[in-house]
Design a protein around this motif. Structure first.
Motif, PDB file in Angstrom:
ATOM      1  N   TYR A 170       0.817  -1.204   0.000  1.00 18.92           N
ATOM      2  CA  TYR A 170       0.000   0.000   0.000  1.00 18.92           C
ATOM      3  C   TYR A 170       0.858   1.263   0.000  1.00 18.92           C
ATOM      4  O   TYR A 170       0.436   2.304  -0.501  1.00 18.92           O
ATOM      5  CB  TYR A 170      -0.960  -0.010   1.195  1.00 18.92           C
ATOM      6  CG  TYR A 170      -2.072  -1.011   1.036  1.00 18.92           C
ATOM      7  CD1 TYR A 170      -3.067  -0.819   0.078  1.00 18.92           C
ATOM      8  CD2 TYR A 170      -2.122  -2.161   1.809  1.00 18.92           C
ATOM      9  CE1 TYR A 170      -4.089  -1.742  -0.090  1.00 18.92           C
ATOM     10  CE2 TYR A 170      -3.134  -3.086   1.655  1.00 18.92           C
ATOM     11  CZ  TYR A 170      -4.125  -2.875   0.700  1.00 18.92           C
ATOM     12  OH  TYR A 170      -5.126  -3.797   0.533  1.00 18.92           O
ATOM     13  N   ALA A 171       2.057   1.189   0.560  1.00 17.18           N
ATOM     14  CA  ALA A 171       2.954   2.349   0.517  1.00 17.18           C
ATOM     15  C   ALA A 171       3.323   2.666  -0.928  1.00 17.18           C
ATOM     16  O   ALA A 171       3.340   3.839  -1.335  1.00 17.18           O
ATOM     17  CB  ALA A 171       4.211   2.082   1.337  1.00 17.18           C
ATOM     18  N   ARG A 172       3.603   1.649  -1.726  1.00 16.46           N
ATOM     19  CA  ARG A 172       3.912   1.882  -3.138  1.00 16.46           C
ATOM     20  C   ARG A 172       2.721   2.501  -3.857  1.00 16.46           C
ATOM     21  O   ARG A 172       2.868   3.398  -4.694  1.00 16.46           O
ATOM     22  CB  ARG A 172       4.306   0.570  -3.824  1.00 16.46           C
ATOM     23  CG  ARG A 172       5.640   0.016  -3.402  1.00 16.46           C
ATOM     24  CD  ARG A 172       6.004  -1.188  -4.253  1.00 16.46           C
ATOM     25  NE  ARG A 172       7.159  -1.870  -3.724  1.00 16.46           N
ATOM     26  CZ  ARG A 172       8.413  -1.466  -3.860  1.00 16.46           C
ATOM     27  NH1 ARG A 172       8.658  -0.360  -4.513  1.00 16.46           N
ATOM     28  NH2 ARG A 172       9.413  -2.158  -3.346  1.00 16.46           N
ATOM     29  N   GLU A 173       1.509   2.018  -3.545  1.00 13.12           N
ATOM     30  CA  GLU A 173       0.317   2.573  -4.187  1.00 13.12           C
ATOM     31  C   GLU A 173       0.116   4.030  -3.775  1.00 13.12           C
ATOM     32  O   GLU A 173      -0.259   4.863  -4.599  1.00 13.12           O
ATOM     33  CB  GLU A 173      -0.917   1.748  -3.831  1.00 13.12           C
ATOM     34  CG  GLU A 173      -2.158   2.168  -4.603  1.00 13.12           C
ATOM     35  CD  GLU A 173      -3.358   1.270  -4.322  1.00 13.12           C
ATOM     36  OE1 GLU A 173      -4.472   1.674  -4.680  1.00 13.12           O
ATOM     37  OE2 GLU A 173      -3.169   0.186  -3.737  1.00 13.12           O
ATOM     38  N   LEU A 174       0.377   4.343  -2.522  1.00  7.81           N
ATOM     39  CA  LEU A 174       0.248   5.715  -2.049  1.00  7.81           C
ATOM     40  C   LEU A 174       1.196   6.636  -2.799  1.00  7.81           C
ATOM     41  O   LEU A 174       0.860   7.773  -3.135  1.00  7.81           O
ATOM     42  CB  LEU A 174       0.543   5.775  -0.545  1.00  7.81           C
ATOM     43  CG  LEU A 174       0.496   7.154   0.122  1.00  7.81           C
ATOM     44  CD1 LEU A 174      -0.922   7.712   0.093  1.00  7.81           C
ATOM     45  CD2 LEU A 174       0.991   7.062   1.556  1.00  7.81           C
ATOM     46  N   LEU A 175       2.398   6.144  -3.089  1.00  6.57           N
ATOM     47  CA  LEU A 175       3.405   6.955  -3.752  1.00  6.57           C
ATOM     48  C   LEU A 175       3.231   7.005  -5.270  1.00  6.57           C
ATOM     49  O   LEU A 175       3.858   7.821  -5.946  1.00  6.57           O
ATOM     50  CB  LEU A 175       4.798   6.382  -3.446  1.00  6.57           C
ATOM     51  CG  LEU A 175       5.240   6.422  -1.986  1.00  6.57           C
ATOM     52  CD1 LEU A 175       6.458   5.523  -1.799  1.00  6.57           C
ATOM     53  CD2 LEU A 175       5.556   7.831  -1.563  1.00  6.57           C
ATOM     54  N   ALA A 176       2.365   6.163  -5.817  1.00  8.60           N
ATOM     55  CA  ALA A 176       2.406   5.904  -7.250  1.00  8.60           C
ATOM     56  C   ALA A 176       1.893   7.029  -8.133  1.00  8.60           C
ATOM     57  O   ALA A 176       2.344   7.151  -9.271  1.00  8.60           O
ATOM     58  CB  ALA A 176       1.629   4.627  -7.566  1.00  8.60           C
ATOM     59  N   ASP A 177       0.938   7.865  -7.669  1.00  4.78           N
ATOM     60  CA  ASP A 177       0.338   8.798  -8.622  1.00  4.78           C
ATOM     61  C   ASP A 177       1.149  10.069  -8.825  1.00  4.78           C
ATOM     62  O   ASP A 177       0.913  10.827  -9.767  1.00  4.78           O
ATOM     63  CB  ASP A 177      -1.109   9.139  -8.234  1.00  4.78           C
ATOM     64  CG  ASP A 177      -1.207   9.871  -6.902  1.00  4.78           C
ATOM     65  OD1 ASP A 177      -0.183  10.369  -6.407  1.00  4.78           O
ATOM     66  OD2 ASP A 177      -2.330   9.955  -6.366  1.00  4.78           O
ATOM     67  N   GLY A 178       2.113  10.332  -7.953  1.00  6.80           N
ATOM     68  CA  GLY A 178       3.021  11.455  -8.186  1.00  6.80           C
ATOM     69  C   GLY A 178       2.443  12.822  -7.931  1.00  6.80           C
ATOM     70  O   GLY A 178       3.034  13.830  -8.309  1.00  6.80           O
ATOM     71  N   THR A 179       1.268  12.912  -7.292  1.00 11.01           N
ATOM     72  CA  THR A 179       0.679  14.216  -6.993  1.00 11.01           C
ATOM     73  C   THR A 179       0.519  14.386  -5.495  1.00 11.01           C
ATOM     74  O   THR A 179       0.258  13.436  -4.769  1.00 11.01           O
ATOM     75  CB  THR A 179      -0.707  14.367  -7.653  1.00 11.01           C
ATOM     76  OG1 THR A 179      -1.588  13.365  -7.124  1.00 11.01           O
ATOM     77  CG2 THR A 179      -0.603  14.217  -9.158  1.00 11.01           C
ATOM     78  N   GLY A 180       0.671  15.632  -5.039  1.00  6.50           N
ATOM     79  CA  GLY A 180       0.484  15.921  -3.628  1.00  6.50           C
ATOM     80  C   GLY A 180       1.653  15.516  -2.767  1.00  6.50           C
ATOM     81  O   GLY A 180       2.523  14.743  -3.179  1.00  6.50           O
ATOM     82  N   GLY A 181       1.691  16.044  -1.569  1.00  5.40           N
ATOM     83  CA  GLY A 181       2.767  15.726  -0.638  1.00  5.40           C
ATOM     84  C   GLY A 181       2.624  14.322  -0.080  1.00  5.40           C
ATOM     85  O   GLY A 181       1.514  13.842   0.154  1.00  5.40           O
ATOM     86  N   ILE A 182       3.746  13.654   0.130  1.00  7.58           N
ATOM     87  CA  ILE A 182       3.741  12.305   0.675  1.00  7.58           C
ATOM     88  C   ILE A 182       4.898  12.156   1.656  1.00  7.58           C
ATOM     89  O   ILE A 182       5.968  12.734   1.472  1.00  7.58           O
ATOM     90  CB  ILE A 182       3.870  11.234  -0.422  1.00  7.58           C
ATOM     91  CG1 ILE A 182       5.005  11.583  -1.387  1.00  7.58           C
ATOM     92  CG2 ILE A 182       2.558  11.043  -1.164  1.00  7.58           C
ATOM     93  CD1 ILE A 182       5.279  10.538  -2.434  1.00  7.58           C
ATOM     94  N   GLY A 183       4.676  11.390   2.697  1.00 11.90           N
ATOM     95  CA  GLY A 183       5.737  11.134   3.663  1.00 11.90           C
ATOM     96  C   GLY A 183       5.513   9.818   4.368  1.00 11.90           C
ATOM     97  O   GLY A 183       4.379   9.318   4.447  1.00 11.90           O
ATOM     98  N   TYR A 184       6.596   9.220   4.850  1.00  6.96           N
ATOM     99  CA  TYR A 184       6.494   7.950   5.584  1.00  6.96           C
ATOM    100  C   TYR A 184       7.618   7.949   6.610  1.00  6.96           C
ATOM    101  O   TYR A 184       8.787   7.820   6.259  1.00  6.96           O
ATOM    102  CB  TYR A 184       6.630   6.776   4.626  1.00  6.96           C
ATOM    103  CG  TYR A 184       6.019   5.477   5.102  1.00  6.96           C
ATOM    104  CD1 TYR A 184       6.365   4.926   6.350  1.00  6.96           C
ATOM    105  CD2 TYR A 184       5.103   4.787   4.311  1.00  6.96           C
ATOM    106  CE1 TYR A 184       5.810   3.729   6.767  1.00  6.96           C
ATOM    107  CE2 TYR A 184       4.550   3.579   4.721  1.00  6.96           C
ATOM    108  CZ  TYR A 184       4.902   3.057   5.948  1.00  6.96           C
ATOM    109  OH  TYR A 184       4.356   1.869   6.364  1.00  6.96           O
TER     110      TYR A 184
END
Length: 212
Positions: free
Chosen positions: A90-104
């Motif tokens: 699910y972390a990969r899916e969260l990162l996959a679209d390339g839009t918006g801020g992301i952090g882990y």
């Protein structure tokens, strides 16, 4: 900055609420289950969501799945995952679209309030905040390198993936900020990332790094 917080442990949830409020954040919802998180995100549409991975009722990946559902309804919703675990799928899916801020971030590797608040602000602003151990776990099974990048460019991109600013990368690598900017421009060019009002090239470059 409006924040939705999801954490099932009361003491930690209360402590994070107090910490965020002390640094000028408005906690619009503080929830403890996956369904509550999904509803809160869709209702409040916060500037950033701070989310634990494992929430009731299943204590598996409720937090990440709720965040993914919300991001489908609210493209680019900034999400900072704060967890004890790296959930690769699910972390990969969260990162996959390339839009918006992301952090882990991993809970046991957040060592002070400033580090955490800086990560929250970076993600809310559309940037990244990735723990190096999370990056290592996500790329561990990737075998294809970014062959077009020089060794220096890979070093710069690795630090970008950790959420470092140009100034921080400059200090880490003992090079000028101008040299950092040139390396980043070269990275964008070699990865075919063109300037666009709809995407964040820095985030897209990090995603390419994570796909190795």
């Amino acid at each position: 900055m409006r924040v939705v917080l999801a954490e099932d442990l009361f003491l930690l949830r209360d402590g994070l609420t107090t910490l965020l409020a002390a640094h000028g954040c408005e906690i619009v919802a503080a929830v403890e289950t996956g369904p509550e998180l999904e509803r809160a995100l869709l209702e409040h549409r916060p500037d950033v969501a701070v989310v634990d991975v494992r929430l009731p009722p299943t204590q598996t990946d409720e937090g990440l799945r709720a965040a993914l559902v919300a991001r489908r309804e609210i493209p680019g919703l900034p999400v900072l995952v704060l967890s004890q675990h790296v959930e690769q799928l699910y972390a990969r899916e969260l990162l996959a679209d390339g839009t918006g801020g992301i952090g882990y971030l991993l809970k046991d590797r957040v060592f002070n309030a400033e580090q955490f608040i800086d990560a929250v602000r970076r993600v809310a602003a559309g940037g990244t905040a990735m723990d190096p151990e999370v990056i290592s776990a996500l790329v561990a099974r990737r075998t294809t390198p970014l062959e077009r990048l020089t060794e220096r460019e890979r070093e710069v991109l690795s630090l970008m993936a950790e959420g470092r600013s140009n100034a921080a990368i400059s200090q880490q690598l003992f090079i000028s900020e101008g040299a950092v900017s040139k390396n980043i421009a070269s990275i964008f060019g070699k990865l075919g990332l063109e300037t666009s009002d709809d995407t964040n090239r820095r985030v897209l470059a990090v995603l390419e790094y994570l796909k190795r």
